[in-house]
Design an enzyme around this catalytic site. Structure first.
Site, PDB file in Angstrom:
ATOM      1  N   SER A  59       1.258  -1.581  -0.239  1.00 52.52           N
ATOM      2  CA  SER A  59       0.165  -0.162  -0.169  1.00 52.52           C
ATOM      3  C   SER A  59       0.798   1.013   0.119  1.00 52.52           C
ATOM      4  O   SER A  59       1.812   0.797   0.169  1.00 52.52           O
ATOM      5  CB  SER A  59      -0.659  -0.196   1.429  1.00 52.52           C
ATOM      6  OG  SER A  59      -1.502  -1.154   1.295  1.00 52.52           O
TER       7      SER A  59
HETATM    8  N1  SAH Z   1      -1.269  -4.362   3.994  1.00 51.69           N
HETATM    9  C1  SAH Z   1      -0.653  -4.378   2.532  1.00 51.69           C
HETATM   10  C2  SAH Z   1      -1.547  -4.591   1.313  1.00 51.69           C
HETATM   11  C3  SAH Z   1      -0.919  -5.455   0.438  1.00 51.69           C
HETATM   12  S1  SAH Z   1      -2.526  -6.075  -1.186  1.00 51.69           S
HETATM   13  C4  SAH Z   1       0.890  -4.539   2.160  1.00 51.69           C
HETATM   14  O1  SAH Z   1       1.082  -2.912   2.337  1.00 51.69           O
HETATM   15  O2  SAH Z   1       1.948  -4.990   1.537  1.00 51.69           O
HETATM   16  C5  SAH Z   1      -3.603  -6.675  -0.247  1.00 51.69           C
HETATM   17  C6  SAH Z   1      -3.911  -8.012   0.390  1.00 51.69           C
HETATM   18  O3  SAH Z   1      -4.894  -8.612   0.476  1.00 51.69           O
HETATM   19  C7  SAH Z   1      -2.955  -8.613  -1.422  1.00 51.69           C
HETATM   20  O4  SAH Z   1      -2.149  -9.148  -0.500  1.00 51.69           O
HETATM   21  C8  SAH Z   1      -4.272  -9.846  -1.068  1.00 51.69           C
HETATM   22  O5  SAH Z   1      -4.014 -11.054  -1.804  1.00 51.69           O
HETATM   23  C9  SAH Z   1      -4.566  -9.720   0.291  1.00 51.69           C
HETATM   24  N2  SAH Z   1      -6.349 -10.230   0.090  1.00 51.69           N
HETATM   25  C10 SAH Z   1      -7.221  -9.826  -0.465  1.00 51.69           C
HETATM   26  N3  SAH Z   1      -8.126 -10.620   0.288  1.00 51.69           N
HETATM   27  C11 SAH Z   1      -8.190 -11.618   0.542  1.00 51.69           C
HETATM   28  C12 SAH Z   1      -8.742 -12.529   2.110  1.00 51.69           C
HETATM   29  N4  SAH Z   1      -9.890 -12.438   1.307  1.00 51.69           N
HETATM   30  N5  SAH Z   1      -7.681 -12.510   2.976  1.00 51.69           N
HETATM   31  C13 SAH Z   1      -6.930 -12.306   3.160  1.00 51.69           C
HETATM   32  N6  SAH Z   1      -5.797 -11.756   2.183  1.00 51.69           N
HETATM   33  C14 SAH Z   1      -6.372 -11.037   1.277  1.00 51.69           C
END
Ligand code: SAH
Length: 208
Positions: A59
């Site tokens: 993010s």
């Molecule tokens: N806060 C993280 C954001 C990553 S993007 C960072 O700073 O890196 C969001 C993530 O949510 C992705 O890796 C995606 O695979 C995950 N995601 C999407 N749906 C999900 C779910 N139902 N349960 C767990 N993770 C999920």
């Protein structure tokens, strides 16, 4: 990279209204470059989300800080981070709370985040839209992926007075909602425009 991180805190965060000094200090301590793939390391302090593989992104620093600020932490809490991704958000939350659980649906990303986080956060694999009932209740839950509506299971896993921070909206545009659990039911505090990758799961979007 320390100078770049300090510049990020001042220009991307403080200048844009992040006020919580604990959040600003935590963002100044956690090395974002450790959470991105080697190919984008030189861009680690850009004012943007960056690709981390598997079609996912780390993010934007401002959104990480904003979620952390809205979680309203003071150090003693048990917190759930949904959507581990790179592990960066979880690492910042770990600077602000006592116990942090993070859940990711893609095992390869969870594995990589676990290696970078080295035990500071408990990383789980599964559908985080359903929360983590075996470790509930949580004082705060932050979601780093967008949901069509706020996941009720997450609300149910908050303690009374606890806060759920989640991007809610369509796949392409959302607002960051802050929902407080109260005896009268969910109170939606306010909403900031944002754009996140979709939450895929039972209380999120369908895959594809
Ligand atoms: N806060 C993280 C954001 C990553 S993007 C960072 O700073 O890196 C969001 C993530 O949510 C992705 O890796 C995606 O695979 C995950 N995601 C999407 N749906 C999900 C779910 N139902 N349960 C767990 N993770 C999920």
């Amino acid at each position: 990279m320390v100078a770049e991180r300090e510049a990020m805190v001042e220009l991307q965060l403080r200048a844009r209204g992040i006020r919580d000094e604990r959040v600003l200090a935590a963002m100044g301590r956690v090395p974002r470059e450790d959470f991105v793939p080697a190919g984008v390391r030189s861009r680690a302090y850009e004012d943007a989300a960056l690709p981390i593989g598997e079609g996912q992104t780390i993010s934007q620093p401002y959104m990480v800080a904003r979620i952390c600020e809205e979680l309203g932490l003071n150090g003693g809490e048990r917190v759930l981070d949904v959507g581990t991704g790179s592990g960066y958000q979880a690492a910042v939350v770990a600077e602000l709370a006592r116990e942090v659980h993070s859940i990711e649906r893609i095992p390869e990303l969870a594995e990589r985040a676990r290696a970078v986080l080295r035990g500071r956060v408990v990383v789980h694999v599964g559908d985080g839209s359903r929360g983590l009932p075996e470790h509930a209740p949580f004082a705060a839950i932050g979601v780093g992926a967008a949901a069509p509506r706020f996941p009720h299971a997450l609300y149910e896993q908050l303690q009374v007075g606890g806060r759920l921070v989640v991007p809610v909206g369509s796949r392409s545009a959302q607002t960051l909602q802050v929902i407080v659990r109260s005896p009268e039911g969910p109170a939606v505090l306010h909403a900031v425009p944002c754009r996140f990758v979709p939450l895929i799961g039972e209380e999120g979007y369908h895959a594809g």
